[in-house]
Design a protein around this motif. Structure first.
Motif, short mmCIF file in Angstrom:
data_model
loop_
_atom_site.label_atom_id
_atom_site.label_comp_id
_atom_site.label_asym_id
_atom_site.label_seq_id
_atom_site.Cartn_x
_atom_site.Cartn_y
_atom_site.Cartn_z
N THR A 271 -4.01 17.33 59.53
CA THR A 271 -3.02 17.71 58.52
C THR A 271 -2.52 19.14 58.74
OG1 THR A 271 -4.86 18.34 57.08
CG2 THR A 271 -3.94 16.13 56.79
N PRO A 272 -1.36 19.48 58.17
CA PRO A 272 -0.78 20.81 58.41
C PRO A 272 -1.67 21.97 57.95
CG PRO A 272 0.86 19.33 57.49
CD PRO A 272 -0.45 18.61 57.40
N ASP A 273 -2.51 21.73 56.93
CA ASP A 273 -3.36 22.81 56.41
C ASP A 273 -4.71 22.88 57.10
OD1 ASP A 273 -4.37 20.44 55.46
OD2 ASP A 273 -4.63 21.10 53.40
N SER A 274 -4.92 22.07 58.13
CA SER A 274 -6.22 22.02 58.81
C SER A 274 -6.41 23.20 59.74
CB SER A 274 -6.36 20.72 59.60
OG SER A 274 -5.44 20.69 60.68
N ASP A 275 -7.67 23.54 59.98
CA ASP A 275 -7.97 24.61 60.94
C ASP A 275 -7.62 24.21 62.37
OD1 ASP A 275 -9.25 27.20 61.75
OD2 ASP A 275 -10.65 25.82 62.74
N PRO A 276 -7.89 22.96 62.81
CA PRO A 276 -7.55 22.60 64.19
C PRO A 276 -6.07 22.78 64.53
CG PRO A 276 -9.12 21.03 63.34
CD PRO A 276 -8.73 21.91 62.18
N LEU A 277 -5.17 22.57 63.59
CA LEU A 277 -3.74 22.71 63.89
C LEU A 277 -3.21 24.11 63.61
CD1 LEU A 277 -2.03 19.37 62.81
CD2 LEU A 277 -3.28 19.94 64.90
N SER A 278 -4.07 25.02 63.18
CA SER A 278 -3.61 26.37 62.83
C SER A 278 -2.93 27.10 63.99
CB SER A 278 -4.77 27.20 62.28
OG SER A 278 -5.81 27.35 63.24
N PRO A 279 -3.34 26.91 65.25
CA PRO A 279 -2.62 27.61 66.33
C PRO A 279 -1.13 27.26 66.39
CG PRO A 279 -4.73 26.81 67.14
CD PRO A 279 -4.53 26.21 65.77
N LEU A 280 -0.78 26.04 65.97
CA LEU A 280 0.62 25.63 65.97
C LEU A 280 1.31 25.93 64.64
CD1 LEU A 280 0.40 22.14 67.76
CD2 LEU A 280 1.19 24.30 68.73
N VAL A 281 0.62 25.60 63.53
CA VAL A 281 1.24 25.72 62.21
C VAL A 281 1.39 27.17 61.79
CG1 VAL A 281 1.03 25.11 59.77
CG2 VAL A 281 0.37 23.45 61.53
N ARG A 282 0.34 27.96 62.01
CA ARG A 282 0.36 29.35 61.56
C ARG A 282 0.33 30.36 62.70
NH1 ARG A 282 -2.39 26.18 58.27
NH2 ARG A 282 -4.39 26.40 59.33
N GLY A 283 0.06 29.90 63.90
CA GLY A 283 -0.08 30.83 65.02
C GLY A 283 1.04 30.79 66.02
N SER A 284 2.14 30.11 65.68
CA SER A 284 3.27 30.05 66.61
C SER A 284 4.57 30.09 65.81
CB SER A 284 3.22 28.76 67.44
OG SER A 284 3.71 27.66 66.71
N LYS A 285 5.68 30.18 66.51
CA LYS A 285 7.00 30.18 65.87
C LYS A 285 7.52 28.77 65.64
CE LYS A 285 8.44 34.64 67.84
NZ LYS A 285 9.45 35.33 68.69
N LEU A 286 6.79 27.78 66.07
CA LEU A 286 7.22 26.40 65.88
C LEU A 286 7.29 26.06 64.39
CD1 LEU A 286 5.06 24.77 68.68
CD2 LEU A 286 7.56 24.74 68.61
N LYS A 287 8.27 25.23 64.04
CA LYS A 287 8.47 24.85 62.65
C LYS A 287 8.38 23.33 62.50
CE LYS A 287 11.53 28.79 61.75
NZ LYS A 287 10.74 29.43 60.69
N ASP A 288 7.68 22.88 61.47
CA ASP A 288 7.52 21.47 61.19
C ASP A 288 8.82 20.93 60.59
OD1 ASP A 288 6.78 18.94 60.36
OD2 ASP A 288 4.99 19.58 59.28
N ALA A 289 9.38 19.88 61.20
CA ALA A 289 10.64 19.32 60.73
C ALA A 289 10.57 18.86 59.28
CB ALA A 289 11.06 18.15 61.62
N PHE A 290 9.37 18.49 58.81
CA PHE A 290 9.21 18.05 57.42
C PHE A 290 9.57 19.15 56.43
CE2 PHE A 290 7.36 14.38 59.13
CZ PHE A 290 6.98 13.49 58.14
N THR A 291 9.53 20.40 56.86
CA THR A 291 9.82 21.52 55.96
C THR A 291 11.30 21.88 55.93
OG1 THR A 291 9.48 23.23 57.67
CG2 THR A 291 7.53 22.46 56.45
N HIS A 292 12.12 21.19 56.72
CA HIS A 292 13.56 21.49 56.74
C HIS A 292 14.22 20.94 55.46
CE1 HIS A 292 17.74 21.69 58.03
NE2 HIS A 292 17.34 22.49 59.02
N PRO A 293 15.14 21.68 54.85
CA PRO A 293 15.80 21.20 53.63
C PRO A 293 16.52 19.86 53.80
CG PRO A 293 16.28 23.52 54.01
CD PRO A 293 15.57 23.03 55.23
#
Length: 370
Positions: A271-293
């Motif tokens: 999930t987006p709030d998980s520690d395993p995905l933190s390098p991508l979700v919080r540690g990079s400039k990549l943006k999750d398409a689900f968050t787009h308006p």
């Protein structure tokens, strides 16, 4: 253009252990298979390892024969084991070099109706580029595209590509592209290793460069991270985090200034709030398409199973430049089992039973002005 990701959960054949009614039934079989395969691959077999191998073989139904209900032990040359008349198994090999062969999962055909529903999802997506997760191999994906999609009056994709990965079960990731979206280059990361020399990616992290009709270059990294299905949770979590960190490093080399069109897509199994995905979700400039308006999740935050927030495991991560080009996005769940009390979403008329489901995963997509 439309970019999508979809976990098809195999197309023609699937491991019998993964086709059981309950995942709880298949999980111990897959865990024993993975453990035995690891032990068989050791350079030298200790006495403890030989005892454990014999135990696992018996658990997998290989005590009397090299063919069990869910696995097949292929012995081509050399001596691996003997089966005493009194019962049991004795491992006679001293290490991997003493025998030639493999341990394989047994397959069985996918339900034909489910297969056609998978084709319906791919047709209804109307995507120009689709990252496909859990395809058996390129010939299977090619034949599915050439035979099954036209059988439900769909137009086959022009380009079909899969690079074999590290998964012993034959679960790979690939790319489907329409006419006008050729794959210019391909680069595999199947041999990327960690500090211990072990492969980082469970399958691969293939890097495709696709030329759009507007002559822009779109770089797509298709992924299928380590599942939570079997193995110790702490080890699985660490593996997914290492995979996320490596993808982040690859992305940084592709988009050092943030102005390239890069997408990291697929089933990341967390999930987006998980520690395993933190390098991508919080540690990079990549943006999750689900968050787009402009993205519509259809009223459900997840992409797997019941599609709750805890089941949001499929992603379209976009570079800042690509995120800025999103004009629409959404989730296609018509091929997923909707539950019964009440049904959560509309499905195909051909999906009358859980076994008819195209996949346990939704297909996700974005429209991009590139």
């Amino acid at each position: 253009m439309r970019l999508a990701a979809y976990n098809v959960e195999n197309l023609f054949d699937r491991a019998k252990a993964m086709n059981l009614e309950s995942w709880d039934e298949g999980r111990p079989i897959l865990a024993a298979f993975a453990r035995l395969n690891g032990l068989l691959g050791e350079v030298s077999y200790t006495a403890a390892a030989r005892r454990q191998m014999a135990k696992l073989m018996i658990e997998l139904g290989l005590e009397k024969s090299d063919t069990g209900p869910f696995v097949v032990l292929r012995r081509n040359r050399g001596g691996l084991l003997v089966r005493p008349r009194t019962g049991g198994i004795e491992i006679t090999a001293g290490g991997r070099a003493d025998w030639v062969g493999s341990l394989e999962l047994r397959d069985e055909p996918i339900d034909e109706n489910a297969m056609r529903n998978t084709a319906r999802v791919l047709v209804d997506l109307e995507a120009d580029v689709v990252g496909v997760v859990e395809a058996e191999n390129r010939p299977v994906l090619r034949d599915f595209n050439r035979l099954i999609i036209p059988a439900i009056d769909g137009v086959p994709f022009r380009h079909v590509m899969v690079i074999d990965g590290n998964d012993d079960r034959g679960i790979d990731v690939g790319l489907l592209c329409r006419e006008g979206f050729p794959i210019e280059t391909m680069r595999s990361h199947v041999d990327d290793v960690d500090g211990d020399g072990d492969p980082i990616f469970s399958r691969d992290c293939p890097e495709y460069t696709v030329l759009t009709r507007k002559k822009n270059r779109l770089i797509v990294l298709v992924n299928h991270f380590k599942s939570k299905g079997f193995g110790r949770p702490e080890e699985s979590n660490a593996r997914r985090k290492a995979q996320a960190a490596r993808v982040r490093e690859i992305y940084k080399t592709l988009d050092p200034r943030g102005d390239a069109f890069v997408a990291v897509i697929g089933d990341l199994n967390d999930t987006p709030d998980s520690d395993p995905l933190s390098p991508l979700v919080r540690g990079s400039k990549l943006k999750d398409a689900f968050t787009h308006p402009a993205f519509d999740d259809g009223g459900f935050p997840g992409t797997y199973g019941p599609c709750s927030a805890a089941n949001k495991i499929d992603y379209l991560f976009l570079s800042p430049a690509l995120f800025a080009k999103v004009t629409a996005g959404g989730v296609l769940r018509k091929g997923m089992w909707p539950g019964v009390r009440p049904k959560k979403w509309d499905v195909y008329e051909t999906l009358q039973d859980k076994k008819d489901a195209a996949s346990d995963h939704a297909a996700i997509w974005v429209d991009l002005d590139i």
